[in-house]
Design an enzyme around this catalytic site. Structure first.
Site, mmCIF file in Angstrom:
data_model
loop_
_atom_site.group_PDB
_atom_site.id
_atom_site.type_symbol
_atom_site.label_atom_id
_atom_site.label_comp_id
_atom_site.label_asym_id
_atom_site.label_seq_id
_atom_site.Cartn_x
_atom_site.Cartn_y
_atom_site.Cartn_z
ATOM 1 N N TYR A 155 0.836 -1.217 0.000
ATOM 2 C CA TYR A 155 0.000 0.000 0.000
ATOM 3 C C TYR A 155 0.867 1.261 0.000
ATOM 4 O O TYR A 155 0.634 2.205 -0.752
ATOM 5 C CB TYR A 155 -0.884 -0.077 1.249
ATOM 6 C CG TYR A 155 -1.921 1.001 1.413
ATOM 7 C CD1 TYR A 155 -3.138 0.933 0.738
ATOM 8 C CD2 TYR A 155 -1.705 2.072 2.279
ATOM 9 C CE1 TYR A 155 -4.112 1.907 0.936
ATOM 10 C CE2 TYR A 155 -2.664 3.045 2.475
ATOM 11 C CZ TYR A 155 -3.868 2.962 1.801
ATOM 12 O OH TYR A 155 -4.829 3.925 1.997
ATOM 13 N N LYS A 159 0.985 4.116 -2.788
ATOM 14 C CA LYS A 159 0.602 5.491 -2.457
ATOM 15 C C LYS A 159 1.734 6.477 -2.727
ATOM 16 O O LYS A 159 1.481 7.621 -3.116
ATOM 17 C CB LYS A 159 0.137 5.577 -1.003
ATOM 18 C CG LYS A 159 -1.191 4.848 -0.741
ATOM 19 C CD LYS A 159 -2.295 5.297 -1.671
ATOM 20 C CE LYS A 159 -3.685 4.950 -1.189
ATOM 21 N NZ LYS A 159 -4.727 5.296 -2.165
HETATM 22 P P1 NAP Z 1 -13.475 2.139 1.465
HETATM 23 O O1 NAP Z 1 -14.505 2.631 2.416
HETATM 24 O O2 NAP Z 1 -12.942 0.768 1.609
HETATM 25 O O3 NAP Z 1 -14.017 2.371 -0.028
HETATM 26 C C1 NAP Z 1 -13.271 1.988 -1.138
HETATM 27 C C2 NAP Z 1 -14.182 1.745 -2.300
HETATM 28 O O4 NAP Z 1 -13.363 1.376 -3.438
HETATM 29 C C3 NAP Z 1 -15.156 0.579 -2.070
HETATM 30 O O5 NAP Z 1 -16.461 0.951 -2.484
HETATM 31 C C4 NAP Z 1 -14.587 -0.521 -2.955
HETATM 32 O O6 NAP Z 1 -15.545 -1.410 -3.486
HETATM 33 C C5 NAP Z 1 -13.995 0.288 -4.095
HETATM 34 N N1 NAP Z 1 -13.039 -0.490 -4.872
HETATM 35 C C6 NAP Z 1 -12.112 -1.365 -4.414
HETATM 36 N N2 NAP Z 1 -11.449 -1.940 -5.433
HETATM 37 C C7 NAP Z 1 -11.961 -1.407 -6.570
HETATM 38 C C8 NAP Z 1 -11.716 -1.608 -7.954
HETATM 39 N N3 NAP Z 1 -10.776 -2.478 -8.369
HETATM 40 N N4 NAP Z 1 -12.435 -0.913 -8.863
HETATM 41 C C9 NAP Z 1 -13.394 -0.041 -8.450
HETATM 42 N N5 NAP Z 1 -13.680 0.196 -7.158
HETATM 43 C C10 NAP Z 1 -12.980 -0.487 -6.223
HETATM 44 O O7 NAP Z 1 -12.168 3.084 1.493
HETATM 45 P P2 NAP Z 1 -11.957 4.618 1.970
HETATM 46 O O8 NAP Z 1 -11.462 4.585 3.357
HETATM 47 O O9 NAP Z 1 -13.117 5.446 1.594
HETATM 48 O O10 NAP Z 1 -10.687 4.996 1.063
HETATM 49 C C11 NAP Z 1 -10.816 5.676 -0.185
HETATM 50 C C12 NAP Z 1 -9.416 5.998 -0.681
HETATM 51 O O11 NAP Z 1 -8.712 6.768 0.298
HETATM 52 C C13 NAP Z 1 -8.552 4.760 -0.939
HETATM 53 O O12 NAP Z 1 -7.726 4.976 -2.057
HETATM 54 C C14 NAP Z 1 -7.713 4.671 0.311
HETATM 55 O O13 NAP Z 1 -6.514 3.971 0.086
HETATM 56 C C15 NAP Z 1 -7.480 6.148 0.604
HETATM 57 N N6 NAP Z 1 -7.119 6.446 1.983
HETATM 58 C C16 NAP Z 1 -7.964 6.119 3.009
HETATM 59 C C17 NAP Z 1 -7.587 6.433 4.313
HETATM 60 C C18 NAP Z 1 -8.480 6.136 5.484
HETATM 61 O O14 NAP Z 1 -8.021 6.358 6.636
HETATM 62 N N7 NAP Z 1 -9.708 5.668 5.309
HETATM 63 C C19 NAP Z 1 -6.358 7.056 4.557
HETATM 64 C C20 NAP Z 1 -5.522 7.344 3.486
HETATM 65 C C21 NAP Z 1 -5.913 7.049 2.194
HETATM 66 P P3 NAP Z 1 -15.865 -2.814 -2.733
HETATM 67 O O15 NAP Z 1 -16.543 -2.452 -1.482
HETATM 68 O O16 NAP Z 1 -16.756 -3.542 -3.710
HETATM 69 O O17 NAP Z 1 -14.546 -3.485 -2.515
#
Ligand code: NAP
Length: 258
Positions: A155, A159
């Site tokens: 990851y 990133k």
């Molecule tokens: P999340 O709640 O897990 O949502 C991610 C979404 O992406 C889910 O709806 C998932 O679908 C979808 N997804 C996964 N693989 C995919 C693919 N191959 N094609 C299309 N859609 C796909 O995550 P989040 O926390 O909102 O994070 C959003 C972004 O922010 C990510 O890039 C994450 O790495 C980044 N981020 C998050 C945090 C944090 O603390 N939450 C911190 C830093 C960065 P499914 O449910 O069907 O798998």
């Protein structure tokens, strides 16, 4: 008048979490929004909840960002159903955490493919339209984990890779009226971080509290915190900013950035 009246915004992985929070803000500010997510039914259900205004529309599109044919079909569908594309937010993401000696090749490939190859494929498909119209905004989703995080070599590499991707496309696409920037969220309360709590066998609230204590502003982030930064970077107010990564992390990265 919204900042995004008449604009079409595509956000990957927006059926929930940060992506959905961002889609909501774009809709509030006048945009038509395409939610692209793995599960078309979940994407359509989320799109139906967006507070679109005026003539703006919201659609859900099922696509895997790591698959070229799926991405090309998704972008073409957006252009045909919503009449164009102006903003792309590469947000889809997954985690498959493990210490490197226990990490499988599949878990390395999956994480690199969804984040890094996914952003490449989506941006490549969108830039064709952006260069023709001499206008486009790309916002990539990096992470504070780019700076290094135990158990996340896949990851973290993806990133930090996205930061290099952002800088290079800033250089390549700037002359075509396209801005490419990134946000790097710190701890944001979503299903992704709730799943991390479960994996660590911790209570969700206790895990959030621990992470709140770990940054200078002493709270966790919420999808709206990231949405505010994404909308700014995607707006015309930010047209002199490109190739940058904005950390939105309550200051958690301050002691780690050189
Ligand atoms: P999340 O709640 O897990 O949502 C991610 C979404 O992406 C889910 O709806 C998932 O679908 C979808 N997804 C996964 N693989 C995919 C693919 N191959 N094609 C299309 N859609 C796909 O995550 P989040 O926390 O909102 O994070 C959003 C972004 O922010 C990510 O890039 C994450 O790495 C980044 N981020 C998050 C945090 C944090 O603390 N939450 C911190 C830093 C960065 P499914 O449910 O069907 O798998």
């Amino acid at each position: 008048m919204g900042r995004f009246d008449g604009r079409v915004v595509v956000i990957s992985g927006a059926a929930r979490g940060i992506g959905f929070g961002t889609a909501t803000k774009f809709a509030e500010e006048g945009a038509s929004v395409a939610i692209v997510d793995l599960d078309e039914a979940a994407a359509s259900e989320a799109a139906a909840k967006l507070p679109v205004t005026g003539d703006a529309k919201a659609i859900g599109v099922g696509a895997d960002v790591a698959d070229g044919a799926s991405v090309d079909a998704a972008i073409e569908r957006v252009v045909s159903e919503l009449g164009g594309i102006h903003v792309l937010v590469n947000n889809a993401g997954i985690t498959r955490d493990n210490l490197m000696f226990k990490m499988s090749e599949d878990d390395w490939d999956l994480v690199i493919n969804v984040h890094l190859k996914g952003a490449f494929l989506m941006t490549k498909a969108a830039q064709k339209h952006f260069t023709e119209q001499k206008y486009g905004k790309v916002v990539n989703t990096s992470s504070i984990s780019a700076l290094g995080n135990r158990g996340q070599v896949n990851y973290s590499s993806a990133k930090m890779g996205l930061q290099g991707f952002t800088k290079t496309l800033g250089i390549e696409l700037g002359p075509f009226g396209i801005n490419v920037n990134a946000v790097a969220p710190g701890f944001i309360a979503t299903e992704m971080t709730d799943a991390t709590a479960a994996r660590l066998k911790m209570d969700v609230e206790e895990f959030r509290q621990l992470n709140a204590e770990a940054n200078p502003v002493k709270r966790v982030g919420f999808p709206e915190d990231i949405a505010a930064a994404v909308l700014f970077l995607a707006s015309d107010e930010a047209s002199y900013i490109t190739g940058q990564t904005l950390y939105v992390d309550g200051g958690a990265s301050l002691s780690r950035l050189s």
